[in-house]
Design an enzyme around this catalytic site. Structure first.
Site, PDB file in Angstrom:
ATOM      1  N   LYS A 169       4.928  -2.913  -6.581  1.00 29.79           N
ATOM      2  CA  LYS A 169       6.366  -2.713  -6.731  1.00 29.79           C
ATOM      3  C   LYS A 169       7.126  -3.150  -5.481  1.00 29.79           C
ATOM      4  O   LYS A 169       8.086  -3.897  -5.553  1.00 29.79           O
ATOM      5  CB  LYS A 169       6.649  -1.229  -7.029  1.00 29.79           C
ATOM      6  CG  LYS A 169       8.128  -0.896  -7.218  1.00 29.79           C
ATOM      7  CD  LYS A 169       8.687  -1.553  -8.452  1.00 29.79           C
ATOM      8  CE  LYS A 169      10.111  -1.131  -8.736  1.00 29.79           C
ATOM      9  NZ  LYS A 169      10.685  -1.915  -9.843  1.00 29.79           N
ATOM     10  N   GLU A 208      13.951 -15.073 -15.852  1.00 29.68           N
ATOM     11  CA  GLU A 208      13.613 -13.650 -15.777  1.00 29.68           C
ATOM     12  C   GLU A 208      12.842 -13.194 -17.005  1.00 29.68           C
ATOM     13  O   GLU A 208      11.900 -12.402 -16.897  1.00 29.68           O
ATOM     14  CB  GLU A 208      14.893 -12.823 -15.602  1.00 29.68           C
ATOM     15  CG  GLU A 208      14.682 -11.314 -15.557  1.00 29.68           C
ATOM     16  CD  GLU A 208      13.830 -10.844 -14.386  1.00 29.68           C
ATOM     17  OE1 GLU A 208      13.411  -9.665 -14.408  1.00 29.68           O
ATOM     18  OE2 GLU A 208      13.579 -11.641 -13.460  1.00 29.68           O
ATOM     19  N   ARG A 234       3.571   1.658  -6.789  1.00 35.59           N
ATOM     20  CA  ARG A 234       3.728   0.605  -5.793  1.00 35.59           C
ATOM     21  C   ARG A 234       2.647  -0.464  -5.930  1.00 35.59           C
ATOM     22  O   ARG A 234       2.785  -1.567  -5.405  1.00 35.59           O
ATOM     23  CB  ARG A 234       3.670   1.209  -4.381  1.00 35.59           C
ATOM     24  CG  ARG A 234       4.834   2.133  -4.067  1.00 35.59           C
ATOM     25  CD  ARG A 234       4.609   2.842  -2.741  1.00 35.59           C
ATOM     26  NE  ARG A 234       4.615   1.913  -1.623  1.00 35.59           N
ATOM     27  CZ  ARG A 234       5.698   1.540  -0.950  1.00 35.59           C
ATOM     28  NH1 ARG A 234       6.882   2.005  -1.303  1.00 35.59           N
ATOM     29  NH2 ARG A 234       5.616   0.705   0.064  1.00 35.59           N
ATOM     30  N   GLU A 285       4.510 -11.126 -15.894  1.00 33.40           N
ATOM     31  CA  GLU A 285       4.145  -9.986 -15.048  1.00 33.40           C
ATOM     32  C   GLU A 285       3.308  -8.948 -15.789  1.00 33.40           C
ATOM     33  O   GLU A 285       2.272  -8.500 -15.285  1.00 33.40           O
ATOM     34  CB  GLU A 285       5.415  -9.289 -14.533  1.00 33.40           C
ATOM     35  CG  GLU A 285       6.081  -9.944 -13.354  1.00 33.40           C
ATOM     36  CD  GLU A 285       7.304  -9.159 -12.924  1.00 33.40           C
ATOM     37  OE1 GLU A 285       7.399  -8.828 -11.748  1.00 33.40           O
ATOM     38  OE2 GLU A 285       8.166  -8.871 -13.781  1.00 33.40           O
ATOM     39  N   LYS A 295       9.080 -11.625 -16.870  1.00 34.88           N
ATOM     40  CA  LYS A 295       8.691 -10.318 -17.405  1.00 34.88           C
ATOM     41  C   LYS A 295       7.430 -10.437 -18.258  1.00 34.88           C
ATOM     42  O   LYS A 295       6.511  -9.626 -18.151  1.00 34.88           O
ATOM     43  CB  LYS A 295       9.835  -9.716 -18.233  1.00 34.88           C
ATOM     44  CG  LYS A 295      10.961  -9.149 -17.421  1.00 34.88           C
ATOM     45  CD  LYS A 295      10.498  -7.938 -16.624  1.00 34.88           C
ATOM     46  CE  LYS A 295      11.203  -7.771 -15.305  1.00 34.88           C
ATOM     47  NZ  LYS A 295      10.937  -8.732 -14.280  1.00 34.88           N
ATOM     48  N   TRP A 312      -3.749  -1.940  -1.561  1.00 35.90           N
ATOM     49  CA  TRP A 312      -3.602  -3.186  -2.317  1.00 35.90           C
ATOM     50  C   TRP A 312      -4.256  -4.258  -1.468  1.00 35.90           C
ATOM     51  O   TRP A 312      -3.799  -4.562  -0.369  1.00 35.90           O
ATOM     52  CB  TRP A 312      -2.129  -3.489  -2.555  1.00 35.90           C
ATOM     53  CG  TRP A 312      -1.860  -4.641  -3.479  1.00 35.90           C
ATOM     54  CD1 TRP A 312      -1.766  -4.607  -4.840  1.00 35.90           C
ATOM     55  CD2 TRP A 312      -1.632  -5.999  -3.096  1.00 35.90           C
ATOM     56  NE1 TRP A 312      -1.495  -5.859  -5.323  1.00 35.90           N
ATOM     57  CE2 TRP A 312      -1.414  -6.740  -4.290  1.00 35.90           C
ATOM     58  CE3 TRP A 312      -1.595  -6.676  -1.876  1.00 35.90           C
ATOM     59  CZ2 TRP A 312      -1.147  -8.109  -4.284  1.00 35.90           C
ATOM     60  CZ3 TRP A 312      -1.352  -8.043  -1.872  1.00 35.90           C
ATOM     61  CH2 TRP A 312      -1.120  -8.734  -3.070  1.00 35.90           C
ATOM     62  N   HIS A 333      13.175 -34.311 -19.777  1.00 33.65           N
ATOM     63  CA  HIS A 333      12.572 -34.923 -18.590  1.00 33.65           C
ATOM     64  C   HIS A 333      11.168 -34.379 -18.321  1.00 33.65           C
ATOM     65  O   HIS A 333      10.770 -34.210 -17.168  1.00 33.65           O
ATOM     66  CB  HIS A 333      13.480 -34.715 -17.374  1.00 33.65           C
ATOM     67  CG  HIS A 333      14.861 -35.232 -17.586  1.00 33.65           C
ATOM     68  ND1 HIS A 333      15.161 -36.577 -17.616  1.00 33.65           N
ATOM     69  CD2 HIS A 333      16.039 -34.580 -17.823  1.00 33.65           C
ATOM     70  CE1 HIS A 333      16.453 -36.739 -17.833  1.00 33.65           C
ATOM     71  NE2 HIS A 333      17.011 -35.547 -17.973  1.00 33.65           N
ATOM     72  N   ASN A 353      -0.277   0.397   6.070  1.00 34.62           N
ATOM     73  CA  ASN A 353       0.442  -0.436   5.110  1.00 34.62           C
ATOM     74  C   ASN A 353       0.974  -1.633   5.871  1.00 34.62           C
ATOM     75  O   ASN A 353       1.785  -1.490   6.780  1.00 34.62           O
ATOM     76  CB  ASN A 353       1.591   0.349   4.470  1.00 34.62           C
ATOM     77  CG  ASN A 353       2.433  -0.501   3.535  1.00 34.62           C
ATOM     78  OD1 ASN A 353       2.036  -1.588   3.147  1.00 34.62           O
ATOM     79  ND2 ASN A 353       3.607  -0.014   3.183  1.00 34.62           N
ATOM     80  N   GLY A 354       0.522  -2.829   5.499  1.00 32.88           N
ATOM     81  CA  GLY A 354       0.978  -4.033   6.177  1.00 32.88           C
ATOM     82  C   GLY A 354      -0.173  -4.968   6.461  1.00 32.88           C
ATOM     83  O   GLY A 354      -1.253  -4.851   5.882  1.00 32.88           O
ATOM     84  N   CYS A 399       0.842  -1.192   0.000  1.00 37.86           N
ATOM     85  CA  CYS A 399       0.000   0.000   0.000  1.00 37.86           C
ATOM     86  C   CYS A 399       0.876   1.241   0.000  1.00 37.86           C
ATOM     87  O   CYS A 399       2.068   1.179   0.223  1.00 37.86           O
ATOM     88  CB  CYS A 399      -0.899   0.002   1.226  1.00 37.86           C
ATOM     89  SG  CYS A 399      -1.865  -1.500   1.408  1.00 37.86           S
TER      90      CYS A 399
END
Length: 685
Positions: free
Chosen positions: A680, A556, A33, A563, A560, A101, A579, A128-129, A2
């Site tokens: 973020k 990565e 964020r 995301e 990307k 969030w 495999h 926030n938390g 948040c």
């Protein structure tokens, strides 16, 4: 995850419209964020200090799901429907704001912040938390007659504050202070949080406190006379009667346009903003037995520091999106990361690496039984990319740990270990919890972050700042490449006492010097990757194969795409292809194979042959001049990148995949800077 922002003007006249715009703009700076709803609270009248007057209306609270523009429109719509005067002026006013969030409860106005204690908004809180014991607190408060309206964990906090305040007054303690109330509330909270309190009982005051989540105080003096105090002088925080503007924020990006004088609030600190000053108290968790009244806390002294950030860093400039800007900034960010750290004189002996934050600990690291890299997401991938060169140059076993998994299983960490914590923000909750665990076990803790003054930077024994510059886009790009470079330099520094690897180290140092220019060359592939994105726009899945140094690149690159483009993608170790993953291959599934010139090149050629035999739809990334060696019968689409030292290939090879993810996202019509459901700075566990 948040975003918290607050603004208090003292002895300086500000109109309500101005106050609203400061709050709205603070929230806009925190958008990156990640959030799904937003809210603010301001005073409803110019003189709300007479709380005994029942006619004084409570503070106004505006909450809205969706983006900040939706909140702004909603606020001005409500204002126009009432007699609220936007031109009304306040010499002192405290306003709070929040982007949420969702963790507890769906995105909806009732679940947005500020959360309130009651219909009169006696206590308001932005948070926030996550409060882990909120269910127990909620049950207790319900038994005492409180009614809950939201699904959030946060709502227990303002209600608990009202409960503490009412009890103190019922017991005859009419002089209970705001900070006493908040300290008592903190004694009952478990979990991670950053909180800002506003109350009708303490008009024109704000209280901020934190445990685990980031929070900063910004101070701007408005006197025309040059201040006699330096930035490091505690007089800036005192109630000296000077006109001031005070700001609280989860992130420096919301402060830099107002002031560069900041205080990083430490865990367990309570900051009380009153009469233009800031009093700081230290939270002590121990409860006093037989205590009749709330304890009067003693204040502590702290000094301000200077924020190393410019407004230009948080603007998009000529680019359409932050992610685009940050991808194209990588030649400059890599140069900044290496500046002053690479030494290359006229002789071979002069080639070395200087990492000031580690120089006093290198002997300890060299004696370590093992080095443990700990991170999450992109930071974990960056560490994975650097692991081979660290093992090669140091001769020390290097293991990888995902932070949350290490803590979940209480993995063994010993005093003889060196633990390296990698985090762009330096505030990642899972990584911080792993850091606490490693400290308890006596390991040497090294931090690699992009944020000066962050929790990881403060609590590790030593570390290196990557100096990549402010990164706004949720999907990390330039921080990833700078992290790899820092860890390559870490490998060079640790192995600096080994004569047998001297030629190898010098070749890598030369490669590092040339790296920014190589990245500039790769960025010329922008249009080519856009054309490729057009071919993949309707696809549902993408596989990326890599091995050796480029296994991390596969992970990565897939991350990307996942995301931002919201497309299923998977990074796969090419050696594991036979495999299981080979079963997925057909003529419709696009597959990226990274086959640049390194020790694994011939093995990757074999992988390409096997995929081609099964009619795989191949996109091959290779070193310039190798197109004929990797494209079987010219059937593959080939992306050529410059030749660099093998351990630096992850820096070069990820750039085309970053560009591909960016263009895929834009072409598919998604928000590239704020991907769905992501944030973020992941400050919740």
């Amino acid at each position: 995850m948040c975003g918290i922002f607050a603004y208090l003007n003292f002895d300086v006249s500000r109109e309500r419209r101005y106050i609203l715009e400061v709050l709205f703009n603070g929230l806009r700076r925190l958008e990156y964020r990640g959030y799904d709803s937003a809210g603010i609270s301001i005073d409803s009248c110019c003189d709300c200090s007479n709380t005994s007057d029942v006619s004084v209306p409570p503070p106004l609270v505006f909450r809205k799901e969706g983006n900040i523009d939706s909140l702004v429109k909603s606020v001005y719509h409500e204002v126009s429907a009432t007699d609220l005067n936007l031109e009304e002026s306040f010499s002192i006013h405290a306003g709070i704001a929040h982007t949420r969030w969702a963790t507890h409860g769906e995105p909806a106005p009732r679940n947005s912040h500020p959360q309130t204690s009651d219909s009169k908004n006696e206590f308001l809180v932005v948070h926030n938390g996550v409060i882990t014991n909120y269910e127990v607190l909620k049950e207790t408060l319900v038994r005492h007659g409180f009614t809950f309206e939201s699904d959030t964990d946060t709502e227990v906090i303002p209600k608990l504050a009202k409960f503490v305040f009412d009890n103190a007054n019922d017991e005859g303690d009419k002089s209970v202070t705001f900070s006493q109330v908040v300290l008592e509330v903190m004694r009952h909270l478990d979990g991670a949080y950053a909180l800002i309190f506003k109350s009708t009982h303490y008009p024109n005051e704000l209280i901020a406190c934190k445990r685990g989540s980031p929070l900063l105080l910004g101070v701007k003096e408005l006197t025309e006379e040059p201040s006699r105090a330096s930035f490091n002088d505690t007089k800036f925080l005192s109630s000296n009667g000077q006109p001031k503007e005070l700001f609280l924020s989860s992130d420096a990006s919301a402060l830099v346009e107002h002031t560069k004088k900041v205080l990083v609030i430490e865990d367990g600190e309570v900051v009380h903003l009153k009469d233009g000053g800031a009093s700081i108290f230290k939270f002590e968790n121990a409860k006093e037995k037989g205590r009749e009244k709330l304890k009067r806390p003693a204040s502590v002294q702290r000094a301000l520091s200077v924020l190393e950030m410019e407004v230009e860093q948080i603007n998009k400039g000529k680019y359409e999106h932050y992610m685009q800007k940050e991808i194209h900034e990588q030649p400059e960010s890599l140069t900044t990361t290496m500046r002053g750290r690479l030494i290359r004189g006229g002789s071979c002996k002069a080639k070395s690496v200087l990492l000031g934050g580690l120089k006093d600990h290198l002997k300890t690291i060299r004696r370590s039984r093992r080095i443990v890299f700990i991170g999450c997401g992109t930071s974990y991938n960056a560490a994975l990319a650097a692991r081979p060169i660290l093992e090669e140059l140091s001769g020390i076993p290097v293991t990888m740990e995902i932070a949350s998994d290490l803590v979940d299983r209480q993995g063994p960490i010993y005093r003889e270990d060196t633990t390296v914590f990698v985090s762009q923000s330096g505030e990642t909750a899972d990584t911080l919890q792993a850091l606490e665990y490693a400290l308890e076990n006596g390991a040497l803790c090294v931090g690699i972050t992009n944020t000066v003054g962050s929790a990881i930077a403060r609590h590790t024994h030593c570390g290196v700042h990557i100096n990549a510059g402010c990164e706004i886009g949720v999907a990390s790009t330039k921080a990833y490449t700078s992290q790899i470079v820092v860890m390559a330099m870490l490998a060079l520094a640790i192995g600096d006492d080994t004569i047998s690897s001297q030629a190898r180290r010098e070749a890598i140092i030369d490669g590092l010097f040339d790296l920014p220019s190589k990245v500039k060359e790769v960025l010329k592939l922008d249009q080519e990757m856009k054309d490729l994105a057009k071919l993949l726009i309707a696809e549902q899945s993408l596989l990326v194969f890599g091995r050796g140094y480029n296994y991390a690149t596969a992970l990565e690159g897939a991350l990307k795409v996942k995301e931002v483009a919201l497309m299923h993608s998977e990074g796969i170790l090419a050696g594991e292809m036979k495999h299981g993953p080979l079963a997925l291959v057909d003529e419709t599934l696009p597959i990226v194979v990274i086959a640049t010139r390194d020790a694994c090149f011939s093995k990757q050629q074999s992988v390409i042959q096997q995929l081609h035999a099964r009619k795989g739809r191949l996109i091959v990334m290779c070193t310039e001049g190798d197109a004929a060696s990797v494209s079987v019968g010219g059937s593959c689409r080939v992306v050529e990148v410059p030749q660099v030292e093998d351990c630096l290939q992850p820096v070069i090879n990820i750039v085309p995949l970053q560009l591909l993810a960016y263009h895929l996202t834009v072409l598919r019509g998604y928000n590239v800077d704020q991907p769905r459901n992501l944030a973020k700075s992941v400050t919740t566990q």
